[in-house]
Scaffold this active site. Structure first.
Site, PDB file in Angstrom:
ATOM      1  N   CYS A  92       0.863  -1.184   0.000  1.00  0.00           N
ATOM      2  CA  CYS A  92       0.000   0.000   0.000  1.00  0.00           C
ATOM      3  C   CYS A  92       0.895   1.226   0.000  1.00  0.00           C
ATOM      4  O   CYS A  92       1.645   1.448   0.962  1.00  0.00           O
ATOM      5  CB  CYS A  92      -0.918  -0.020   1.223  1.00  0.00           C
ATOM      6  N   CYS A 242      -3.562   6.737  -5.015  1.00  0.00           N
ATOM      7  CA  CYS A 242      -3.192   5.329  -4.887  1.00  0.00           C
ATOM      8  C   CYS A 242      -1.740   5.089  -5.333  1.00  0.00           C
ATOM      9  O   CYS A 242      -1.422   5.144  -6.525  1.00  0.00           O
ATOM     10  CB  CYS A 242      -4.136   4.430  -5.695  1.00  0.00           C
TER      11      CYS A 242
HETATM   12  O1  PYC Z   1      -1.901   3.694  -2.039  1.00  0.00           O
HETATM   13  O2  PYC Z   1      -1.331   1.732  -2.813  1.00  0.00           O
HETATM   14  C1  PYC Z   1      -2.121   2.485  -2.285  1.00  0.00           C
HETATM   15  C2  PYC Z   1      -3.455   1.957  -1.898  1.00  0.00           C
HETATM   16  C3  PYC Z   1      -3.952   0.721  -2.131  1.00  0.00           C
HETATM   17  C4  PYC Z   1      -5.236   0.685  -1.592  1.00  0.00           C
HETATM   18  C5  PYC Z   1      -5.481   1.910  -1.026  1.00  0.00           C
HETATM   19  N1  PYC Z   1      -4.381   2.671  -1.230  1.00  0.00           N
END
Ligand code: PYC
Length: 318
Positions: A92, A242
Site C-alpha cells: 500500500c 493510490c
Molecule cells: O496507495 O497503494 C495504495 C493503496 C492501495 C489501496 C489503497 N491505497
C-alpha cells in the site's frame, strides 16, 4: 474468539486524503515467520482483529490498517502487514507514507532512507526534511495489454492488467466522468468490472485476484499528468491517487514507451490531491517506481475490545 490483544494503540493519519490506521502496540501473536506467513495467519486465525480494528464502529470501510511487525530482515526499520475492511493488501503506497509519517511522529525514525518489509517484498521509503515521503515500491510490470471484458450493464471495457504490489485492471477508455460527484456511478461500474473479471476468469499472473480497478481521465491542473479513480478491494474507493495504482500506471506507460526512467508523472486522484511519481530504473521489463506524497497525523488512540460487545470484531456486512 478471545479478544485479548493487549493494549491496542493506534495512530491515524491520512495521505493525500486516504486514511491509514497504524497499529503501534498490541495485536495477535503472529509468530516469527516471513511477512507473507504472518499476514495469512492474521486473516486465517485472527480475522476478527483485522475487522475489529478497521470496520465500524471503530473505523470504516475507507480505512487501511497497517500492523507494525518485527522484520525478518534486520536491515529493515519495520515490517508491516496492510489490510482493509475485507482482507489483506499486498502493498500500500499511501499506507507506507502514513506508516513512515507515523513512525517519525513517534520519534522512532528520522529523515533519511528506511527499508520496510511487506508480504510482497521489501520497499524503501525516504522521509524528507519537509515531511514528504518517497516510497520505492516493489518492481512493477504490465502483465497483459488491451484485455476486453464484457461488463453486464456497461458493455465491453478494455483494460491492461498490471502488478504493483496488488493486481490492477487499468481502463483508459470509458464513458464515465472521473469526478467526485460521480463517485456512486464509478464505484458501481468498477465493482461490476471486478465481478466480470472474476466470472470470466481474467486474473493476474499465477491466477492472482484482480481486486483494484482503475479509471483514468485527463488531469485537472496544468501540472498534472492524469487523474484517476481507484476502487479498492471491497466497496470503497481510494481518496488518494493510490501509490500502487500509480506504480501500475507507470508500468503500463513504460511498456508502451510513453514514460522513461527519470521523467515526472503527476498522478491526480479523485479529490484533486496528487502524487509525484517517477520510474527510478527498470530491470527485465519491470520498473522500479517511486511515489512521493504527504501524510498528516489525525489521532492517537487506544482501542477497546470488550468480549461482551456484540461488535467487538467490528460490523462485517454480508
Ligand atoms: O496507495 O497503494 C495504495 C493503496 C492501495 C489501496 C489503497 N491505497
Amino acid at each position: 474468539m478471545a479478544f485479548d490483544f493487549g493494549a491496542v494503540t493506534v495512530v491515524d493519519s491520512h495521505t493525500e486524503g486516504e486514511p491509514t490506521r497504524v497499529v503501534v502496540t498490541g495485536g495477535p501473536d503472529l509468530g516469527s515467520g516471513d511477512l507473507r506467513a504472518r499476514a495469512d495467519r492474521l486473516v486465517g486465525e485472527f480475522d476478527s482483529f483485522r475487522s475489529g480494528v478497521i470496520c465500524e464502529p471503530r473505523g470504516s470501510e475507507v480505512v487501511v490498517g497497517a500492523l507494525v511487525c518485527e522484520p525478518v530482515d534486520a536491515s529493515c526499520a519495520a515490517g508491516v502487514i496492510f489490510f482493509n475492511d475485507v482482507g489483506l493488501l499486498g502493498m500500500c503506497g499511501h499506507g507506507t507514507i502514513g506508516l513512515v509519517t507515523t513512525l517519525a511522529h513517534l520519534g522512532k525514525i528520522g529523515p533519511g532512507h528506511h527499508r520496510i518489509e511487506t508480504p510482497v517484498g521489501i520497499v524503501s521509503a525516504e522521509l524528507h526534511d519537509d515531511g514528504s515521503v518517497s516510497v520505492a515500491n516493489v518492481p512493477s510490470y504490465r502483465y497483459r495489454a488491451g484485455v476486453p471484458v464484457e461488463v453486464p450493464g456497461y458493455g465491453v471495457l478494455v483494460g491492461d492488467i498490471a502488478w504493483a504490489g496488488n493486481w490492477f485492471f487499468l481502463i483508459g477508455e470509458h464513458p464515465f466522468a472521473v469526478e467526485i460527484e460521480n463517485r456512486q456511478q464509478l464505484v458501481a461500474a468498477a465493482t461490476a468490472t471486478r465481478l466480470a473479471l472474476i466470472r470470466q476468469q481474467i486474473a493476474g499472473e499465477d491466477g492472482g485476484l484482480i481486486d483494484h480497478i482503475e479509471f483514468f481521465a485527463a488531469p485537472r491542473t496544468s501540472r498534472g499528468s492524469s487523474r484517476n479513480f481507484v476502487l479498492c478491494p471491497g466497496a470503497s474507493f481510494d481518496r488518494s491517487p493510490c501509490g500502487t495504482g500509480t506504480s501500475a500506471k507507470m508500468a503500463c506507460l513504460f511498456a508502451d514507451g510513453k514514460l522513461k526512467p527519470g521523467e515526472l508523472w503527476v498522478q491526480e486522484g479523485i479529490l484533486g490531491t496528487s502524487f509525484d511519481a517517477r520510474i527510478a530504473g527498470a530491470t527485465d521489463g519491470r520498473i522500479h517506481p517511486v511515489i512521493t506524497g504527504r501524510a498528516w497525523i489525525t489521532a492517537e488512540s487506544t482501542l477497546h475490545f470488550d468480549p461482551r460487545d456484540p461488535f467487538a470484531g467490528g460490523i462485517v456486512f454480508p
